[in-house]
Design an enzyme around this catalytic site. Structure first.
Site, PDB file in Angstrom:
ATOM      1  CB  CYS A   7      -0.850   0.060   1.253  1.00 17.50           C
ATOM      2  SG  CYS A   7      -2.093  -1.221   1.330  1.00 17.50           S
ATOM      3  N   GLY A  33       0.179   0.194  -5.112  1.00 19.19           N
ATOM      4  CA  GLY A  33      -1.115  -0.472  -5.003  1.00 19.19           C
ATOM      5  C   GLY A  33      -2.035  -0.023  -6.106  1.00 19.19           C
ATOM      6  CG  ASN A 106       2.605   0.329   3.479  1.00 17.46           C
ATOM      7  OD1 ASN A 106       2.309  -0.778   3.042  1.00 17.46           O
ATOM      8  ND2 ASN A 106       3.791   0.866   3.323  1.00 17.46           N
ATOM      9  N   GLY A 107       1.024  -1.981   5.695  1.00 18.15           N
ATOM     10  CA  GLY A 107       1.684  -2.961   6.554  1.00 18.15           C
ATOM     11  C   GLY A 107       0.752  -4.112   6.889  1.00 18.15           C
ATOM     12  CE1 TYR A 248       9.798  -7.485  -7.264  1.00 15.68           C
ATOM     13  CE2 TYR A 248       8.181  -6.105  -6.179  1.00 15.68           C
ATOM     14  CZ  TYR A 248       8.493  -7.092  -7.080  1.00 15.68           C
ATOM     15  OH  TYR A 248       7.495  -7.684  -7.802  1.00 15.68           O
ATOM     16  CB  CYS A 439      13.091  -6.664   8.021  1.00 14.33           C
ATOM     17  SG  CYS A 439      12.192  -8.237   7.917  1.00 14.33           S
TER      18      CYS A 439
END
Ligand code: SF4
Length: 467
Positions: A7, A33, A106-107, A248, A439
């Site tokens: 998103c 999105g 978003n998440g 990405y 991450c």
């Protein structure tokens, strides 16, 4: 290449009507999105307009004109949790005893199921199946119980766990909120008296604003008449920025947590050339995703660059293909080789990632049919071996070709002459941050937040925060 982003969010406070700026910002964030788009503004009360479709399909001038108000939020969505239906579109609104709220998220929460069960037992009904509804309902409860907005937000942040970058309206108050690990990006920009909070810095460029800074992990930013105020909750020693944003999701021209995506991608290209050199005649990017990497590969290898594949710009959205034969043609409709450029050549084909492997197999075959003598595939993201639980459309190991296959087996499967992925060390080096601040869950199988059945990365457990 085949993955869908999660998103994009934006919030704007301006001396003027914000709906047109929000519309522009959402168009800039469209790559994050493409399923639905929405805008909420405060005009005495909160008004929301949202629907399924691209930003330009959802909003017409008449609609934007009616969305009066100088403070608002916007959202573009691709569903990773919750079906792709209108009721799951955002921003999501709710009414409380102190007025209305609107939220763009978003998440993805890792404890959404537990929270949903907990509150269902207390008699709550949910009208959508999104994590975002859980967040706004808990927040509304906190406000209803008499907490002031900032305290209610902090309390909500202590209850939810996962990745979230939020834009929030509580009546005429605008907030930008980032989870304590800063997994998803969120930044602040300014133009004169106008403040903008957005998923990516490219929004500031489009609105002729300056980027001020990133929202910090665990930070709550409030924008109002008197400028910007900042609050925060305690955070762990190390953040966990999603590395995938740089390689990405984000646009190449976006600066995320002080690092320009283009620089990361080009440097990975340099590193790929050193880690996986090959005798070849031409470096060909998969357009547009592999371009910055290919430029870097050329720079370090000295091999020439060629746009051997041309992308059809008008096939941005993958519609549901009713017949297998139509699905088969899908990649050829999107990409066409310049035969005279690739015929008889040893090609280095460069892209950002391989997820399922199906698209790459077709691209290799397109180049071979066009007469390429050899096709050597180089990939700017290490092998994706494990799912993402934080909002990316990679939910099971079965979806991932690298989860149970060696590089040699993948090479065979996609039909390449050789295959090289950038190493994890090379990736971290290109991003230029401490490995502990990233991450890397989907490439290491070790996650920064406890996920049932998965390994936790070597740092403190991120269960709860003490204010
Ligand atoms: S698991 Fe992978 S895609 Fe998901 S947040 Fe972590 S790095 Fe990003």
């Amino acid at each position: 290449m085949p993955l869908k982003e999660a998103c994009g969010v934006v919030g704007i406070y301006s001396p003027e009507q914000v709906s047109y700026d929000l519309f522009t910002a959402l168009r800039v964030l469209q790559h994050r999105g493409q399923e639905s788009a929405g805008i909420s503004v405060f005009d005495g009360t909160i008004k929301t307009y949202k629907d399924m479709g691209l930003v330009t399909e959802v909003f017409r001038e008449k609609t934007l004109e009616k969305l009066k108000g100088n403070i608002g939020i916007g959202h573009v969505r691709y569903s990773t949790e919750g079906a792709s239906v209108q009721r799951n579109a955002q921003p999501i609104e709710t009414s409380t005893t102190i007025g209305k709220l609107a939220l763009g998220h978003n998440g993805e929460l890792v404890n959404a199921g537990t929270l949903r069960e907990k509150y269902k037992e207390k008699g709550w009904g949910f009208f959508s199946n999104t994590d975002s509804e859980i967040i706004i309902r808990i927040l509304a409860k906190e406000l209803h119980e008499g907490r002031k907005p900032v305290s209610a937000i902090k309390s909500t942040m202590r209850e939810i766990s996962g990745s979230y970058s939020l834009v929030l309206l509580i009546n005429n108050r605008l907030f930008g909120i980032r989870d304590p690990l800063g997994i998803k990006p969120l930044a602040i920009g300014k133009k004169g008296d106008k403040y903008i909070i957005a998923s990516e810095s490219v929004v500031f460029d489009a609105l002729d604003a300056e980027m001020l800074r990133d929202v910090r992990p665990g930070e709550i930013v409030e924008i109002g008449e008197n400028g910007m105020r900042s609050y925060s909750i305690p955070t762990p020693e190390h953040p966990a920025h999603c590395f995938f944003e740089w390689v990405y999701f984000a646009r190449s021209d976006s600066v995320i947590d002080s690092v320009l995506s283009y620089d990361v991608r080009k440097k990975i290209g340099n590193i790929l050339a050193k880690e996986h050199p090959v005798d070849a005649d031409l470096v060909v990017p998969v357009p547009d995703s592999g371009r910055s990497y290919a430029i870097g590969y050329c720079e370090a290898s000295g091999i020439g660059y060629g746009e051997g594949l041309i992308k059809n710009r008008y096939v941005e959205r993958t519609f549901i293909m009713p017949k297998q034969i139509m699905r088969e043609y899908n990649v050829s409709v999107k990409l066409n080789p310049i035969k005279s450029m690739v015929r008889g050549k040893r090609i280095v084909l460069v892209d950002d990632s391989i997820v399922r492997g199906t698209t790459m197999r077709k691209i290799v075959s397109i180049l071979r049919k066009a007469g390429a003598k050899e096709v050597h595939v180089r990939i700017g993201c290490p092998k994706i071996i494990a799912p993402c639980y934080f909002g990316i459309d990679m939910k099971t190991r079965a979806q991932l070709i690298a989860s149970d296959k060696s590089v040699e087996e993948i090479k065979e499967s996609i039909g390449a002459d050789s295959l090289g992925y950038v190493s994890i060390e090379g990736l971290v080096d290109a991003i230029g941050k401490d490995r502990k601040d990233l991450c890397l869950g989907c490439i290491t199988g070790e996650y920064p937040i406890k996920v049932e059945g998965e390994k936790l990365r070597g740092q403190e457990v991120l269960d709860r925060y003490i204010d």
